[in-house]
Design an enzyme around this catalytic site. Structure first.
Site, PDB file in Angstrom:
ATOM      1  N   GLU A   1      18.216 -17.577  -6.919  1.00 34.95           N
ATOM      2  CA  GLU A   1      17.853 -16.208  -7.287  1.00 34.95           C
ATOM      3  C   GLU A   1      17.434 -16.138  -8.764  1.00 34.95           C
ATOM      4  O   GLU A   1      16.474 -15.443  -9.106  1.00 34.95           O
ATOM      5  CB  GLU A   1      19.025 -15.256  -6.985  1.00 34.95           C
TER       6      GLU A   1
ATOM      7  N   GLU B   1       8.904 -14.835 -10.649  1.00 28.92           N
ATOM      8  CA  GLU B   1       8.227 -13.604 -10.233  1.00 28.92           C
ATOM      9  C   GLU B   1       7.701 -12.805 -11.410  1.00 28.92           C
ATOM     10  O   GLU B   1       6.609 -12.250 -11.337  1.00 28.92           O
ATOM     11  CB  GLU B   1       9.220 -12.686  -9.509  1.00 28.92           C
TER      12      GLU B   1
ATOM     13  N   TRP C   1      -2.631  -2.843  -1.688  1.00 30.91           N
ATOM     14  CA  TRP C   1      -2.270  -4.259  -1.809  1.00 30.91           C
ATOM     15  C   TRP C   1      -3.148  -4.946  -0.768  1.00 30.91           C
ATOM     16  O   TRP C   1      -2.935  -4.812   0.429  1.00 30.91           O
ATOM     17  CB  TRP C   1      -0.794  -4.464  -1.517  1.00 30.91           C
TER      18      TRP C   1
ATOM     19  N   ARG D   1       4.166  -0.287  -4.667  1.00 33.65           N
ATOM     20  CA  ARG D   1       3.875  -0.777  -3.318  1.00 33.65           C
ATOM     21  C   ARG D   1       2.593  -1.606  -3.254  1.00 33.65           C
ATOM     22  O   ARG D   1       2.301  -2.243  -2.241  1.00 33.65           O
ATOM     23  CB  ARG D   1       3.747   0.401  -2.349  1.00 33.65           C
TER      24      ARG D   1
ATOM     25  N   HIS E   1      18.139 -36.746  -6.243  1.00 32.52           N
ATOM     26  CA  HIS E   1      17.453 -37.357  -5.102  1.00 32.52           C
ATOM     27  C   HIS E   1      15.942 -37.160  -5.182  1.00 32.52           C
ATOM     28  O   HIS E   1      15.257 -37.157  -4.164  1.00 32.52           O
ATOM     29  CB  HIS E   1      18.010 -36.796  -3.789  1.00 32.52           C
TER      30      HIS E   1
ATOM     31  N   LYS F   1      13.719 -14.851  -9.899  1.00 33.09           N
ATOM     32  CA  LYS F   1      13.492 -13.759 -10.850  1.00 33.09           C
ATOM     33  C   LYS F   1      12.548 -14.228 -11.945  1.00 33.09           C
ATOM     34  O   LYS F   1      11.611 -13.539 -12.307  1.00 33.09           O
ATOM     35  CB  LYS F   1      14.802 -13.273 -11.499  1.00 33.09           C
TER      36      LYS F   1
ATOM     37  N   LYS G   1       6.409  -4.271  -3.356  1.00 36.31           N
ATOM     38  CA  LYS G   1       7.842  -4.042  -3.118  1.00 36.31           C
ATOM     39  C   LYS G   1       8.213  -4.137  -1.645  1.00 36.31           C
ATOM     40  O   LYS G   1       9.292  -4.587  -1.290  1.00 36.31           O
ATOM     41  CB  LYS G   1       8.211  -2.659  -3.646  1.00 36.31           C
TER      42      LYS G   1
ATOM     43  N   GLY H   1      -1.122  -1.104   6.319  1.00 36.02           N
ATOM     44  CA  GLY H   1      -0.827  -1.926   7.493  1.00 36.02           C
ATOM     45  C   GLY H   1      -2.009  -2.815   7.832  1.00 36.02           C
ATOM     46  O   GLY H   1      -2.892  -3.030   6.994  1.00 36.02           O
TER      47      GLY H   1
ATOM     48  N   CYS I   1       0.843  -1.202   0.000  1.00 37.25           N
ATOM     49  CA  CYS I   1       0.000   0.000   0.000  1.00 37.25           C
ATOM     50  C   CYS I   1       0.881   1.257   0.000  1.00 37.25           C
ATOM     51  O   CYS I   1       1.913   1.313   0.665  1.00 37.25           O
ATOM     52  CB  CYS I   1      -0.948   0.087   1.177  1.00 37.25           C
TER      53      CYS I   1
HETATM   54  C1  F6R Z   1      12.381 -10.613  -5.029  1.00 34.63           C
HETATM   55  C2  F6R Z   1      11.926  -9.669  -4.050  1.00 34.63           C
HETATM   56  C3  F6R Z   1      11.467 -10.174  -2.730  1.00 34.63           C
HETATM   57  C4  F6R Z   1      12.199  -9.422  -1.622  1.00 34.63           C
HETATM   58  C5  F6R Z   1      11.653  -9.825  -0.248  1.00 34.63           C
HETATM   59  C6  F6R Z   1      12.413  -9.145   0.867  1.00 34.63           C
HETATM   60  O1  F6R Z   1      12.663 -10.008  -6.245  1.00 34.63           O
HETATM   61  O2  F6R Z   1      11.941  -8.489  -4.278  1.00 34.63           O
HETATM   62  O3  F6R Z   1      11.676 -11.550  -2.617  1.00 34.63           O
HETATM   63  O4  F6R Z   1      13.556  -9.732  -1.730  1.00 34.63           O
HETATM   64  O5  F6R Z   1      10.303  -9.497  -0.159  1.00 34.63           O
HETATM   65  O6  F6R Z   1      12.322  -7.765   0.759  1.00 34.63           O
HETATM   66  P1  F6R Z   1      13.295  -6.829   1.556  1.00 34.63           P
HETATM   67  O7  F6R Z   1      14.651  -7.011   1.017  1.00 34.63           O
HETATM   68  O8  F6R Z   1      12.748  -5.443   1.332  1.00 34.63           O
HETATM   69  O9  F6R Z   1      13.207  -7.235   2.999  1.00 34.63           O
END
Ligand code: F6R
Length: 622
Positions: free
Chosen positions: A495, A502, A79, A29, A518, A499, A617, A106, A2
């Site tokens: 990772e 996502e 969100w 956000r 396994h 990516k 984010k 929140g 949000c």
């Molecule tokens: C992946 C991504 C999320 C964040 C996770 C932690 O691309 O952006 O997996 O890495 O939500 O976020 P932070 O680093 O802000 O605690």
């Protein structure tokens, strides 16, 4: 999770444009619905709310009854947590009288009891949200105990609330007053000339001002065109000077790139240079941030390291486990924050806890770190956001200095988290006498070469010889991809897989290469390609054996390999080359083609790369 924007200024301002523009900078956000409330110069409080993205709201406003000019307004991009993402659940939420309206980021944890209590005293609820209890609770105090004093009403209401919030509130009866408050949700004030702004994050107000006041937990702020007053929930006045933001509005724009994610991938060489800036001087490591910790003896008893993080930050933490153990010879555990607190953690003053969180606001990480602190652990925070919540829980803060990251998925903040963790590993190694000056010089020199090497990978990807985009376009049709790696290649594989899933929504899984046989190898078939991290390393031969096992099952293999390794072509259908570096640093380069691969696959599938479905984010709920 949000985004909130608020404005108060002189009569006759185009408040609608200010709010819509601010919201568009905060859309990363949350983006399942949005709304604004504007107090017009005629004295009416006009509300517009729409499900879907901010563009839907903007269309509805432009094609409907656009609020006239005014003095005051609030906006929100959502969100969803409580209640579906529809028009009715979109914020702002008015009270019963239509005099007040509220936006919130929140979760109000005791909303069910409060809702029942308010309903029993005659309040009518229109939405399924937890936020609406705030509107009615503030209404209750405003009309009964606080004699239409908006700041006091907000204060009384918040004293009844448990949970997390950042809020903005306006009243039709106060054309020159915007009230905000925060508790475990980010909120900043932008200080203008005869106008003030409230926002969840800096990019929303950068167009108007670079003077910013960061609110602390449990503070209420009253903004008027010519004044800003901060106080605590128990009514004490707070004096605090502003910060001057060093980056400008352009840094938060796409700058000619089709997506923020692509821009941020291409910014990584510069972001990495900034992360190293001032920390490597004349070939020597300088981590000033650690010196205070060192002086106060917080490192003296450290016997183990615990890295607490989520998502990509957790992958950076997993990589750091290999590096810190190798360079400093201290046992390291990298745990996912969402589970940490449930394992009844054994931490104390002998456990150095490192929180990695680019946003600094991830609820799971904050809760974990709070618990570690309560048990006496020294804490280092690694974050990109100045004065974010994690910084208040830490003995030392190492900023990523990556600049704003607007794309929802982490790219440059992952690289910078990793860079800072390398420096910290080196610091611990030197401090414990495990790394000689010569070794440190070699590592730092290699680290300083990485931005240029990254640039080379990125430039090749833009050239006519690019192999990444054509490959991604071909692969974009598959429904599942596996990623494997060993040692530091393993978190890199995780990772790379994260990516891809996502942003392209292709199912992707990362595995330790030796683990594949396994069980998960059963998933391989000619339609399930596998990406192997096969850069030069002490486990290279073993990874190659795993690639052979995969090819024997007729699965297509894509290798990420070190430039010059022609032999790898015998074991892979496609090869993405990266320049040679120290094995420990290789993830900094190996991840670049994987980010580009994910990006191009997502674009080929028509996905919204900057705002993938269901994500946000900054994840401020547990
Ligand atoms: C992946 C991504 C999320 C964040 C996770 C932690 O691309 O952006 O997996 O890495 O939500 O976020 P932070 O680093 O802000 O605690």
């Amino acid at each position: 999770m949000c985004g909130i924007i608020g404005y108060v200024g002189p009569q006759g301002t185009d408040v609608t444009s200010i709010l819509l523009n601010g919201l568009s900078r905060l859309e990363y956000r949350g983006y399942d619905s949005a709304g604004i409330a504007v107090l017009t110069s005629a004295g009416s409080l006009e509300l517009h709310r729409r499900s879907g993205k901010i563009a839907n709201l903007a269309d509805a406003v432009e094609n409907g009854s656009r609020p006239g000019q005014g003095t005051l307004g609030i906006g929100h991009t959502r969100w969803a947590t409580h209640g579906r993402p529809n028009d009715v659940n979109a914020h702002p939420h008015p009270d019963c009288t239509g005099v007040l309206t509220v936006v919130h980021n929140g979760i109000i944890e005791n909303y069910a009891e409060l809702r029942q209590e308010l309903q029993q005293t005659g309040h009518t609820f229109c939405s399924e949200t937890d936020t609406e209890v705030l509107s009615h609770l503030i209404e209750h105090y405003y009309f009964h105990q606080a004699s239409h004093d908006l700041v006091e009403s907000v204060r009384f209401a918040l004293l009844r609330v448990t949970g997390s919030y950042a809020i903005a509130v306006v009243s039709r009866e106060h054309a020159d007053l915007l009230v905000g408050a925060r508790c475990n949700g980010p909120l900043i004030v932008g200080l203008g000339e005869q106008e003030q702004f409230l926002a969840s994050d800096i990019p929303a107000i950068l167009k108007h001002t670079r003077r910013v006041l960061i609110l602390e937990e449990g503070e209420i702020v009253a903004l008027r065109p010519n004044s800003v007053t901060v106080s605590t929930l128990d009514g004490k006045t707070v004096q605090r000077g502003p910060l001057i933001v060093e980056w400008d509005a352009e840094a938060a724009e796409k700058g000619g790139y089709p997506h923020f994610v692509l821009k941020e991938i291409y910014e990584q060489p510069d972001a990495l240079r900034r992360a190293l800036l001032g920390r490597i001087r004349e070939g020597q490591l300088h981590l000033a941030e650690m010196e205070r910790m060192q002086r106060t003896g917080l490192f003296d008893n450290v016997q183990r390291v615990l890295i607490i993080a989520c998502g990509s930050s957790h992958h950076a933490g997993m990589l750091a486990k290999y590096i810190i153990e190798q360079w400093a010879r201290i046992p390291v555990e990298a745990v996912t924050a969402a589970e940490f607190r449930y394992c009844d953690p054994l931490v104390g003053p002998e456990t150095l806890c490192i929180a990695v969180t680019q946003s600094g606001e991830t609820a799971d990480t904050l809760v974990g770190i709070r618990q570690a602190r309560e048990q006496g652990a020294p804490v280092i925070a690694i974050t990109n956001v100045v004065a974010s919540a994690i910084t208040r829980l830490a003995d030392a803060v190492l900023y990523l200095q990556a600049g704003p990251e607007i794309g929802v998925v982490s790219t440059k903040t992952f690289i910078c988290s990793l860079a800072v963790l390398y420096l910290l590993a080196l610091y611990l190694g030197q401090q414990r006498g495990r790394i000689s000056n010569e070794q440190a010089n070699t590592i730092l020199a290699a680290l300083e070469r990485i931005p240029g090497q990254m640039q080379h990978v990125l430039d090749s990807a833009r050239s006519a010889d690019d192999t990444i985009e054509p490959l991604a376009k071909r692969i974009a049709r598959v429904s599942s991809i596996m990623f494997i790696g060993r040692s530091v290649g393993y978190p890199t594989a995780l990772e790379g897989a994260l990516k891809l899933k996502e942003i392209s929504y292709i199912h992707a899984e990362g595995f330790p290469a030796g683990e594949l046989k396994h069980g998960s190898i059963a998933l391989l078939d000619p339609d399930t390609p596998l990406v192997a991290i096969a850069t030069s390393s002490h486990v290279y031969e073993k990874v190659v054996s795993n690639m052979q096992e995969v090819r024997a099952r007729d699965a297509r293999v894509i290798a990420v390999a070190t430039a010059g390794d022609e032999g790898i072509r015998r074991h892979a259908d496609d090869v993405l080359y990266v320049p040679e570096t120290l094995e420990a640093l290789s993830p900094l380069l190996a991840i670049i083609p994987l980010q580009l691969f994910a990006y191009h696959a997502a674009v080929a599938r028509g996905c919204n790369v900057d705002q993938p479905r269901n994500l946000a984010k900054s994840v401020t709920v547990e």
